[in-house]
Motif scaffolding. Structure first.
Motif, mmCIF file in Angstrom:
data_model
loop_
_atom_site.group_PDB
_atom_site.id
_atom_site.type_symbol
_atom_site.label_atom_id
_atom_site.label_comp_id
_atom_site.label_asym_id
_atom_site.label_seq_id
_atom_site.Cartn_x
_atom_site.Cartn_y
_atom_site.Cartn_z
ATOM 1 N N GLU A 42 3.705 75.242 14.801
ATOM 2 C CA GLU A 42 3.113 76.380 14.092
ATOM 3 C C GLU A 42 1.619 76.177 13.881
ATOM 4 O O GLU A 42 0.830 77.118 14.028
ATOM 5 C CB GLU A 42 3.808 76.566 12.743
ATOM 6 C CG GLU A 42 5.232 77.083 12.838
ATOM 7 C CD GLU A 42 5.901 77.148 11.478
ATOM 8 O OE1 GLU A 42 5.205 76.878 10.457
ATOM 9 O OE2 GLU A 42 7.100 77.460 11.418
ATOM 10 N N SER A 43 1.223 74.964 13.552
ATOM 11 C CA SER A 43 -0.181 74.687 13.258
ATOM 12 C C SER A 43 -1.060 74.855 14.483
ATOM 13 O O SER A 43 -2.099 75.519 14.427
ATOM 14 C CB SER A 43 -0.332 73.268 12.694
ATOM 15 O OG SER A 43 0.312 73.148 11.449
ATOM 16 N N ARG A 96 -0.499 76.502 17.212
ATOM 17 C CA ARG A 96 -0.478 77.852 17.781
ATOM 18 C C ARG A 96 -1.427 78.801 17.061
ATOM 19 O O ARG A 96 -1.863 79.801 17.632
ATOM 20 C CB ARG A 96 0.947 78.406 17.758
ATOM 21 C CG ARG A 96 1.798 77.846 18.892
ATOM 22 C CD ARG A 96 3.191 78.405 18.913
ATOM 23 N NE ARG A 96 3.924 77.912 20.072
ATOM 24 C CZ ARG A 96 5.241 78.000 20.210
ATOM 25 N NH1 ARG A 96 5.971 78.562 19.253
ATOM 26 N NH2 ARG A 96 5.823 77.530 21.296
ATOM 27 N N VAL A 97 -1.748 78.499 15.803
ATOM 28 C CA VAL A 97 -2.714 79.325 15.079
ATOM 29 C C VAL A 97 -4.090 79.212 15.723
ATOM 30 O O VAL A 97 -4.806 80.205 15.883
ATOM 31 C CB VAL A 97 -2.785 78.896 13.597
ATOM 32 C CG1 VAL A 97 -3.943 79.592 12.889
ATOM 33 C CG2 VAL A 97 -1.472 79.218 12.890
ATOM 34 N N HIS A 98 -4.474 78.002 16.125
ATOM 35 C CA HIS A 98 -5.826 77.762 16.612
ATOM 36 C C HIS A 98 -5.918 77.675 18.137
ATOM 37 O O HIS A 98 -6.986 77.913 18.701
ATOM 38 C CB HIS A 98 -6.366 76.477 15.988
ATOM 39 C CG HIS A 98 -6.381 76.518 14.493
ATOM 40 N ND1 HIS A 98 -7.373 77.142 13.778
ATOM 41 C CD2 HIS A 98 -5.493 76.044 13.576
ATOM 42 C CE1 HIS A 98 -7.110 77.039 12.479
ATOM 43 N NE2 HIS A 98 -5.984 76.379 12.335
ATOM 44 N N PRO A 157 -3.512 79.315 20.648
ATOM 45 C CA PRO A 157 -2.286 80.074 20.936
ATOM 46 C C PRO A 157 -1.798 79.956 22.376
ATOM 47 O O PRO A 157 -0.609 80.171 22.635
ATOM 48 C CB PRO A 157 -2.680 81.517 20.599
ATOM 49 C CG PRO A 157 -4.168 81.543 20.677
ATOM 50 C CD PRO A 157 -4.620 80.193 20.233
ATOM 51 N N THR A 196 -0.470 72.774 4.890
ATOM 52 C CA THR A 196 -0.297 73.894 5.813
ATOM 53 C C THR A 196 -0.689 75.184 5.100
ATOM 54 O O THR A 196 -0.065 75.580 4.120
ATOM 55 C CB THR A 196 1.161 73.992 6.302
ATOM 56 O OG1 THR A 196 1.526 72.770 6.947
ATOM 57 C CG2 THR A 196 1.322 75.148 7.280
ATOM 58 N N LYS A 226 -0.591 81.749 6.466
ATOM 59 C CA LYS A 226 -1.177 82.493 7.578
ATOM 60 C C LYS A 226 -1.411 83.944 7.188
ATOM 61 O O LYS A 226 -0.804 84.469 6.256
ATOM 62 C CB LYS A 226 -0.264 82.414 8.804
ATOM 63 C CG LYS A 226 -0.104 81.005 9.359
ATOM 64 C CD LYS A 226 0.608 81.007 10.693
ATOM 65 C CE LYS A 226 2.060 81.413 10.578
ATOM 66 N NZ LYS A 226 2.874 80.437 9.853
ATOM 67 N N ARG A 227 -2.285 84.592 7.921
ATOM 68 C CA ARG A 227 -2.622 85.985 7.666
ATOM 69 C C ARG A 227 -1.358 86.848 7.687
ATOM 70 O O ARG A 227 -0.572 86.799 8.626
ATOM 71 C CB ARG A 227 -3.607 86.476 8.724
ATOM 72 C CG ARG A 227 -4.076 87.899 8.542
ATOM 73 C CD ARG A 227 -5.116 88.248 9.588
ATOM 74 N NE ARG A 227 -6.287 87.389 9.462
ATOM 75 C CZ ARG A 227 -7.288 87.379 10.338
ATOM 76 N NH1 ARG A 227 -7.249 88.155 11.397
ATOM 77 N NH2 ARG A 227 -8.318 86.580 10.156
ATOM 78 N N ASP A 268 1.212 86.571 5.693
ATOM 79 C CA ASP A 268 2.377 85.919 5.096
ATOM 80 C C ASP A 268 2.637 86.449 3.687
ATOM 81 O O ASP A 268 1.711 86.600 2.893
ATOM 82 C CB ASP A 268 2.158 84.405 5.002
ATOM 83 C CG ASP A 268 2.478 83.685 6.296
ATOM 84 O OD1 ASP A 268 2.900 84.363 7.245
ATOM 85 O OD2 ASP A 268 2.297 82.456 6.351
ATOM 86 N N GLU A 306 -10.534 85.030 4.440
ATOM 87 C CA GLU A 306 -10.571 83.947 5.415
ATOM 88 C C GLU A 306 -10.944 82.628 4.737
ATOM 89 O O GLU A 306 -11.878 82.576 3.932
ATOM 90 C CB GLU A 306 -11.582 84.251 6.518
ATOM 91 C CG GLU A 306 -11.174 85.388 7.444
ATOM 92 C CD GLU A 306 -9.966 85.036 8.292
ATOM 93 O OE1 GLU A 306 -9.730 83.827 8.517
ATOM 94 O OE2 GLU A 306 -9.258 85.954 8.722
#
Length: 252
Positions: A59-60, A62-64, A66, A131, A134-135, A137, A177
């Motif tokens: 998950e981590s 893939r945020v930065h 992808p 963690t 995320k946007r 959530d 952000e």
């Protein structure tokens, strides 16, 4: 975090105690501290629940990154655990992982033995502190606290429940952000429940700085600070009143 995502969190209203924010030293004309008055003292446990280390790392990154596709568990373990230090392009990840793993391969043994050990490590169910939400959530027990006379807010979000860890970062008040230290400040723990056995007062540094990463080398938006449930903290800024708040205590 987009502005609309803030509706899924808990915005807080600041009450300046009826005193102006000034540099005057006369304690009879101003309150020495500003408080986040709407932070609850106790909340029901929510937010982070146990997940495998594999899930957390995936998950981590893939945020930065992808488009990054791990070749296997070695990529997930090495890269997922090093996001805060890798500063290269996405197409350089494989080479970087190979170099890092070669330097530390001895701890895992060799061949199939190493692969089995890495897989077992990634399959462990853990609570990961740090963690960030995320946007979009709808994460419970996340509190966004606007800082007076400032374009930024303090955000509190849950860490590992078993360790009674809560996290703090700074976010842009308009966009939500996360940002790294956006102004000059000091963060202090001034009181903690006696059961924790913590020595206070104590200046708190970021997780990254505690691991030896220089502030200028922290990737944008990654910085976070680890607090504890029930801890009383003081945010000190030159030329402004201190901001005092108590971290919520989570219960089952």
């Amino acid at each position: 975090m987009a502005p609309e995502a803030l509706a899924t969190e808990t915005p807080l209203v600041n009450q300046p105690d009826g005193h102006p924010d000034s540099n005057a030293s006369d304690s009879t004309t101003q309150s020495p501290t500003f408080r986040f008055t709407d932070l609850p003292l106790i909340v029901k446990r929510g937010g982070i629940r146990g997940k495998t280390l594999r899930e957390s790392y995936t998950e981590s990154f893939r945020v930065h990154f992808p488009d990054f596709k791990p070749r296997g568990d070695i990529d997930i373990l090495v890269f997922g655990g090093s996001l805060d230090v890798y500063d290269g392009p996405e197409d350089g990840i494989y080479a970087w992982v190979d170099k890092e793993f070669a330097q530390h391969a001895g701890r895992w043994g060799g061949g199939e033995l190493a692969l089995r050990a890495i897989s077992r490590s990634l399959d462990r169910v853990v609570e990961v502190t740090g963690t960030k939400p995320k946007r979009g959530d709808a994460c419970p027990n996340v509190f966004v606290c606007p800082i007076p006379n400032c374009a930024y807010s303090v955000r509190l979000f849950p860490g590992a429940f078993v360790m009674q860890q809560y996290c703090l970062d700074f976010v842009n008040s308009e966009t939500g952000e996360p940002v790294n230290s956006p102004f000059e400040f000091e963060l202090w723990a001034v009181h903690a429940p006696s059961r924790m056995g913590l020595i206070v007062p104590k200046k708190i540094v970021s997780q990254e700085e505690a691991y030896g990463i220089r502030p200028e080398d922290i990737k944008p938006g990654f910085e976070s600070f680890v607090l504890r449930d029930g801890m009383t903290c003081l945010l000190k800024r030159p030329g402004h009143r201190d901001v005092r708040f108590v971290v919520p205590i989570r219960v089952e």
